[in-house]
Enzyme design. Structure first.
Site, PDB file in Angstrom:
ATOM      1  CE  LYS A   8       3.718  11.022 -10.930  1.00  0.00           C
ATOM      2  NZ  LYS A   8       3.377   9.584 -11.157  1.00  0.00           N
TER       3      LYS A   8
ATOM      4  CG  HIS B 297      -3.732   3.747  -5.358  1.00  0.00           C
ATOM      5  ND1 HIS B 297      -3.881   3.230  -6.416  1.00  0.00           N
ATOM      6  CD2 HIS B 297      -4.753   3.422  -4.824  1.00  0.00           C
ATOM      7  CE1 HIS B 297      -4.872   2.425  -6.469  1.00  0.00           C
ATOM      8  NE2 HIS B 297      -5.734   2.432  -5.324  1.00  0.00           N
TER       9      HIS B 297
ATOM     10  CE  LYS C 194      -3.300   4.432 -18.999  1.00  0.00           C
ATOM     11  NZ  LYS C 194      -3.444   5.787 -18.445  1.00  0.00           N
TER      12      LYS C 194
ATOM     13  CE  LYS D 208       6.034   9.265 -16.103  1.00  0.00           C
ATOM     14  NZ  LYS D 208       5.336   7.963 -15.721  1.00  0.00           N
ATOM     15  NE  ARG D 209      -1.076  16.349 -11.272  1.00  0.00           N
ATOM     16  CZ  ARG D 209      -1.919  16.740 -10.536  1.00  0.00           C
ATOM     17  NH1 ARG D 209      -3.275  15.951 -10.730  1.00  0.00           N
ATOM     18  NH2 ARG D 209      -1.904  17.608  -9.610  1.00  0.00           N
TER      19      ARG D 209
ATOM     20  CB  THR E 172      -1.257   3.035 -15.112  1.00  0.00           C
ATOM     21  OG1 THR E 172      -1.542   4.411 -14.979  1.00  0.00           O
ATOM     22  CG2 THR E 172      -1.807   2.169 -14.119  1.00  0.00           C
TER      23      THR E 172
HETATM   24  C1  26V Z   1      -3.690  12.047  -2.813  1.00  0.00           C
HETATM   25  C2  26V Z   1      -4.275  13.033  -2.208  1.00  0.00           C
HETATM   26  C3  26V Z   1      -3.736  13.699  -1.289  1.00  0.00           C
HETATM   27  C4  26V Z   1      -4.666  14.646  -0.542  1.00  0.00           C
HETATM   28  C5  26V Z   1      -5.390  15.413  -1.714  1.00  0.00           C
HETATM   29  C6  26V Z   1      -5.981  14.746  -2.767  1.00  0.00           C
HETATM   30  C7  26V Z   1      -5.165  13.459  -3.052  1.00  0.00           C
HETATM   31  C8  26V Z   1      -5.583  12.931  -4.300  1.00  0.00           C
HETATM   32  C9  26V Z   1      -4.981  11.923  -4.699  1.00  0.00           C
HETATM   33  C10 26V Z   1      -4.022  11.255  -3.837  1.00  0.00           C
HETATM   34  C11 26V Z   1      -3.450   9.964  -4.517  1.00  0.00           C
HETATM   35  C12 26V Z   1      -2.147   9.532  -4.530  1.00  0.00           C
HETATM   36  C13 26V Z   1      -1.772   8.436  -4.755  1.00  0.00           C
HETATM   37  C14 26V Z   1      -1.841   8.208  -6.355  1.00  0.00           C
HETATM   38  O1  26V Z   1      -2.161   8.573  -6.999  1.00  0.00           O
HETATM   39  N1  26V Z   1      -1.128   6.807  -6.530  1.00  0.00           N
HETATM   40  C15 26V Z   1      -0.806   6.464  -8.063  1.00  0.00           C
HETATM   41  O2  26V Z   1      -1.645   5.444  -8.085  1.00  0.00           O
HETATM   42  C16 26V Z   1      -1.472   4.757  -9.509  1.00  0.00           C
HETATM   43  C17 26V Z   1      -2.580   3.755  -9.536  1.00  0.00           C
HETATM   44  O3  26V Z   1      -2.377   2.772  -8.556  1.00  0.00           O
HETATM   45  C18 26V Z   1      -0.152   4.414  -9.548  1.00  0.00           C
HETATM   46  O4  26V Z   1       0.139   3.698 -10.811  1.00  0.00           O
HETATM   47  C19 26V Z   1       0.833   5.227  -9.195  1.00  0.00           C
HETATM   48  O5  26V Z   1       2.133   4.745  -9.241  1.00  0.00           O
HETATM   49  C20 26V Z   1       0.436   6.130  -7.892  1.00  0.00           C
HETATM   50  O6  26V Z   1       1.602   7.099  -7.702  1.00  0.00           O
END
Ligand code: 26V
Length: 828
Positions: free
Chosen positions: A568, A374, A674, A562-563, A670
C-alpha cells in the site's frame, strides 16, 4: 410479497413504519425505558445509560418487522442468500439504524429537549470491530445494501469475544491491546440458544458397507456447541429486517459431566472449557500473511458447519421439499477462501446425513456455492498442511481428497499426459490443501472485486482455471454504502446535494450524476467549500484533542488511512514528506500551499516491517511538527487506533485521498470510493478500482501517477529494475534514504536500517523509488491545482457526481441478478 426488479423502485417508496408518532411520544418512552432498564431518573443517568436505553428501544421496535420478515421469507419459500464471512466490520449501529428507520430527527429533537446531546451518547457505542479491513467492511456494507434493496439475504459470521486489537502508540511504536468489545452488553444482539447446533472435531472415521452402501461412521470426536447470536440488519425506509447470525463456541458438556467433586476433574473441566471457548475468542489480526494455525482452521470449520446446519435445519423445518432443489432456495456465498470448507461440509451433510449419492450431492453443492476472490498476493493464499487438516477434520479430509481425485481424473481425460497442468490445478499438492482451488472447483461463480483485478485473475493468477471454467469467472466491482459513508458521516453535504438535485439520489445513487451541472456553479461551489471547511474544523479539533497537534484548517488535508502493508506504500508517502521537509529546510519561503498529512493504519502484530514504517511516520512527524523554521507549512499527524467510526470523522474532511498501492497489488480498495463520494481528489496509481474512478471522472479530475500494472508485472517477470540506480541518480532519493541511517530524525542509526536495506539490497519489491519521481510531480500538480479554488471545487463536485456508481447498492444489484438469482421481496 414478491416484486420484480423494475418494480423495485416503486417498492422502495413504501415507508418504514413510523416508530415514534412525534417528539413527545419518543421522550415519554425514553424516560420510561431508562427507568425500567437502569432504575435511574434522567438526572442520575450517565451517557452509557442513555445509549443503552436508546439502543434497547430501537431494537425492540425493530423486532416486529424482524419477525415478520423471517416469517414471510419462510412462508413464501423465496430464494435467500447466505453471505459467509470470517469478518464483519460493522462499526457502530445506532446512528445507521436510526437513519434507516427514518427517526434521526425526531430522536435528536426529543433528546435535545431532554437536555441530552445525541452525538455524545452515540460515541458510547463500542465499534463492532470484527474484521481486519477492506474485506470485513465490504461485508458490512453489503448487508446494509441487501436489506435496503429488500433482498432476502443474511450474514453468517463468528461472534469473536475480542475484535481487532486496539492500537496504542508508545514512543511512536505500535502496541496492541485486546479489544474487549463485549464488556458492556451488546444491545443489538439476541442470543438464540434454541437454535444451537453441535460441531465435531477430531476423532477418526470408520468405513462400513451396509446393504451395498458405504457408510462413514465418525467416532471419538470432540463436540463443540455453537450458539448463535442474531443481530438485526435494518433496511433503509422499508420493512425488511434481515439477520446477521454470529456464532459463539461453548462447551457441550456441563461441569457435572466431569464429576466436579473431584478436584482433578474440576481442572480438567476448566481446561476443556477454555479450549472450546478459544474457538470464538479472537479475530486473527493478520490479513497479509497466511499462517497454518490450527485454531484458525477450527474457526473456519466452526463457522461453516454451524452456519450450514442451522440453514438446512430451518429449510427442513419449513418445507418438506427435498434438498435436491436447494439451489433454487439458497446460495451460499464464500467471502474469500476463509469459508471455503462450505464445499466439503455441504457434501458431508448431503451424503452422510441426507443419504444422497456423490454425483447428486456434487451437483447440488456446485449449483449452490459462489466464491469471491479478494487478493492476488501469494503470501495471503490459504494452503493447509494435509496432516493438520486430516487430524482436525478427518471426514472432511476424505471428501476433499475425493473431490480432488475426481477433478484430476476429469482433467486427465481432457488433457492426457499434461502432468504439469494437472498438478498446477490440483486441490491437493505438495502435502497442502489449496483452498482457492477448492473454492473454484466447488462453486458455480468466481468473481474478482474490480475490473482490473478480475482481468488479472483471468489472464494471469488463475488463468489455468479460467481455461477450464471460463463460464464461472465474472467481475463485481466493489462498492460502499452511501447511507453510512455520505448521508450519515456527512449530513451537511448530503443536504446540499438534495437541495441541488432533489432527493432521488438517496434511493438511486447514480442520480448524483445530476451534480455535474453544478460543477461550475459559484453558489454551489461555495456550499461545497463551506462543508469541507466545517468538516476540516471538526477534524482539526479532534486531532488537537487526541494528539495535541494544532493543524491549520486552511492547509490541504492529505489523507492516507488503511491497513499498513508494504504494497500500500505508506513508505512512498513518508519519503515524499521527507523530501518536502528537506526543501523547506533549504528554503522555508518556498511557495507551497501548507499541507497536513494525516495517517491512520494498524499493522499486523507480527509484521515487523510494517511496524517500522509506523515508527518512521511518527519519527518524521515529531521532527516536522516541532521545527519552527518551516513556519507550520507542514504537519504530520498519525491518529492511533484507526477504525470505522474514526474513518467516518476523517473522510468527510479530506481534500486529498492517497491511493498509492503498487499497480496490480490492490484488488479494489474501497477507501478510494469513500473519499471520492465526500469530494476528496484522488492521488493514485492505476490499480484496483482507481482505474474505474479514473474512467468515470476523466484525467483532469484525478492525479494519476506511477507504473501501470502491465509494467509492474513485466518487471516481475523479466527483471530490468534496479532500485540502486535511482538512488545513485536522483539526489532527492539519495538524501531521503541516507537520512534513514544518519539519525537526522533524532533516531539512533540502526532504527530504520531494515527499511533502507529492503529498498536497496532487496531491490525495492514495491517500486517505491521507481514511482517516486512521478509521485512528486503529481503532488506538485495537487499543490498548483489547489491554489485555484474554483477549479478545485469543480473537480471535487465532478468526483461526487460520479461516485454513485460506487454505491454498494449497484454492486449488490449485480450480485443479486448475475450470481445469486434473488429478487427484491416486499415485506409487509
Ligand atoms: C487474509 C487473511 C490471511 C490469513 C489470516 C487472516 C486473514 C484475514 C483476512 C485476509 C484477507 C485478505 C484479503 C483482503 O482483505 N482483501 C481486500 O479486500 C477488499 C474488499 O474486496 C479490497 O478492497 C482490497 O483491495 C483487498 O486488499
Amino acid at each position: 410479497m414478491r416484486v420484480s426488479n423494475n418494480e423495485n423502485h416503486e417498492a422502495l417508496k413504501i415507508e418504514g413504519s413510523n416508530i415514534f408518532a412525534d417528539k413527545q411520544t419518543f421522550m415519554k418512552e425514553f424516560v420510561q425505558t431508562l427507568a425500567t432498564n437502569s432504575s435511574k431518573a434522567l438526572d442520575e443517568a450517565s451517557s452509557i445509560d442513555f445509549y443503552n436505553t436508546l439502543g434497547t428501544m430501537i431494537r425492540s421496535h425493530v423486532s416486529k418487522n424482524w419477525i415478520s420478515t423471517n416469517k414471510q421469507y419462510n412462508q413464501s419459500g423465496e430464494k435467500q442468500v447466505y453471505y459467509f464471512s470470517m469478518e464483519f466490520l460493522m462499526g457502530r449501529l445506532l446512528q445507521s439504524n436510526m437513519l434507516n428507520l427514518n427517526i434521526l430527527s425526531v430522536v435528536n429533537e426529543g433528546l435535545e429537549e431532554l437536555g441530552i446531546n445525541f452525538a455524545s451518547i452515540s460515541e458510547e457505542e463500542h465499534d463492532a470491530g470484527l474484521g481486519n479491513g477492506g474485506l470485513g467492511r465490504l461485508a458490512a456494507c453489503f448487508l446494509d445494501s441487501i436489506a435496503s434493496l429488500q433482498l432476502p439475504g443474511h450474514g453468517c459470521g463468528i461472534r469473536y469475544k475480542y475484535g481487532l486489537f486496539e492500537q496504542k502508540l508508545i514512543d511512536g511504536y505500535q502496541v496492541e491491546l485486546p479489544d474487549y468489545w463485549l464488556k458492556e452488553d451488546y444491545v443489538w444482539e439476541v442470543r438464540r440458544s434454541d437454535r444451537s447446533v453441535n460441531v465435531r472435531f477430531g476423532g477418526y472415521v470408520e468405513t462400513k458397507v451396509v446393504d451395498g452402501d458405504i457408510l462413514f461412521d465418525h467416532k471419538n470426536y470432540e463436540t463443540v456447541l455453537a450458539v448463535p447470536y442474531d443481530v438485526p440488519v435494518v433496511g433503509f425506509e422499508n420493512k425488511t429486517v434481515n439477520t446477521l447470525r454470529l456464532w459463539s463456541a461453548e462447551p457441550s458438556n456441563s461441569e457435572q459431566d466431569f464429576h466436579s467433586s473431584n478436584r482433578e476433574n474440576y481442572y480438567k473441566f476448566l481446561n476443556y472449557k477454555r479450549s472450546i471457548e478459544s474457538i470464538s475468542e479472537f479475530l486473527y489480526p493478520d490479513d497479509s500473511h497466511f499462517e497454518g494455525k490450527k485454531l484458525r482452521l477450527k474457526q473456519q470449520y466452526f463457522l461453516v458447519s454451524a452456519g450450514l446446519q442451522s440453514i438446512l435445519n430451518s429449510y427442513k423445518r419449513r418445507s418438506n421439499q427435498s434438498l435436491q432443489d436447494l439451489h433454487d432456495k439458497a446460495t451460499f456465498h464464500i467471502n474469500d477462501t476463509h469459508p471455503a470448507l462450505i464445499v466439503p461440509e455441504l457434501m458431508r451433510i448431503l451424503m452422510d446425513d441426507e443419504g444422497f449419492g456423490w454425483d447428486e450431492a456434487w451437483e447440488i453443492t456446485t449449483k449452490t456455492c459462489a466464491y469471491t476472490n479478494h487478493t492476488t498476493l501469494v503470501e495471503a493464499l490459504e494452503k493447509w498442511p494435509v496432516s493438520l487438516f486430516q487430524e482436525l477434520l478427518p471426514r472432511i479430509y476424505m471428501i476433499v481428497e475425493e473431490i480432488n481425485e475426481r477433478f484430476c481424473r476429469e482433467l486427465w481425460a481432457k488433457h492426457p499426459g499434461e502432468y504439469d497442468r494437472i498438478s498446477d490445478l490440483a486441490i491437493i499438492a505438495h502435502n497442502q490443501i489449496r483452498m482457492a482451488h477448492l473454492a473454484i472447483v466447488g462453486s458455480f461463480s468466481v468473481n474478482g472485486v474490480a475490473k482490473l483485478h478480475t482481468e488479472i485473475l483471468k489472464q494471469r493468477e488463475m488463468n489455468n482455471f479460467y481455461t477450464v471454467f471460463p463460464e464461472k469467472f465474472n467481475n463485481k466491482t466493489n462498492g460502499i454504502t452511501h447511507r453510512r459513508w455520505l448521508m450519515n458521516s456527512n449530513p451537511k453535504l448530503s443536504s446540499y446535494i438534495t437541495e441541488a438535485i432533489g432527493q432521488r439520489w438517496i434511493k438511486q445513487p447514480r442520480d448524483l450524476i445530476g451534480l455535474v451541472k453544478y460543477a461550475k456553479d459559484a453558489a454551489f461551489q461555495e456550499k461545497i467549500a463551506k462543508v469541507k471547511l466545517d468538516n476540516k474544523l471538526i477534524l482539526a479539533d479532534y486531532i488537537k484533542n487526541k494528539t495535541g497537534i494544532i493543524v491549520d484548517e486552511h492547509s490541504i488535508f492529505d489523507v492516507q488511512v488503511k491497513r499498513l502493508h508494504a504494497y500500500k506504500r505508506q513508505l512512498l508517502n513518508v519519503f515524499h514528506i521527507m523530501e518536502l521537509y528537506n526543501l523547506l529546510r533549504e528554503n522555508p519561503n518556498i511557495d507551497m500551499v501548507p499541507r497536513t498529512f494525516i495517517f491512520g493504519a494498524k499493522a499486523a502484530p507480527s509484521y515487523t516491517f510494517a511496524k517500522k514504517i509506523i515508527k518512521l511516520i511518527n519519527t518524521v512527524a515529531n521532527v516536522v511538527n516541532n521545527d519552527p523554521y518551516i513556519q507550520g507549512k507542514l504537519k504530520v499527524v498519525f491518529l492511533e487506533n484507526y477504525s470505522v467510526s474514526m474513518a467516518e470523522k476523517i473522510i468527510p474532511a479530506a481534500d486529498v485521498s492517497e491511493q498509492i498501492s503498487t499497480a496490480s497489488k490492490e484488488a479494489s480498495g474501497t477507501g478510494n470510493m469513500k473519499f471520492m463520494m465526500n469530494g476528496a481528489l484522488t492521488i493514485g496509481t492505476l490499480d484496483g478500482a482507481n482505474v474505474e474512478i479514473h474512467d468515470m471522472v476523466g484525467n483532469e479530475n484525478i492525479f494519476i501517477f506511477g507504473l501501470t500494472s502491465e509494467q509492474v508485472l513485466n518487471y516481475y517477470n523479466y527483471g530490468g529494475y534496479v532500485a540502486r540506480d535511482i538512488y545513485n541518480c536522483d539526489p532527492r532519493v539519495r538524501t531521503v534514504l541516507d537520512q534513514l541511517l544518519d539519525g537526522f530524525c533524532g533516531n539512533d542509526k540502526v532504527e530504520f536500517k531494515d527499511i533502507y536495506y529492503q529498498i536497496l539490497s532487496n531491490n525495492d519489491e514495491y517500486f517505491v523509488l521507481k514511482d517516486f519521481d512521478s509521485y512528486v510531480e503529481a503532488h506538485q500538480k495537487v499543490d498548483l491545482n489547489y491554489r485555484d479554488q474554483k477549479e478545485w471545487l469543480k473537480k471535487s463536485i465532478i468526483n461526487i457526481a460520479h461516485s454513485g456508481k460506487f454505491s454498494s447498492d449497484r454492486t449488490i444489484s449485480e450480485y443479486a441478478t448475475e450470481i445469486w438469482g434473488i429478487r427484491p421481496f416486499l415485506v409487509e
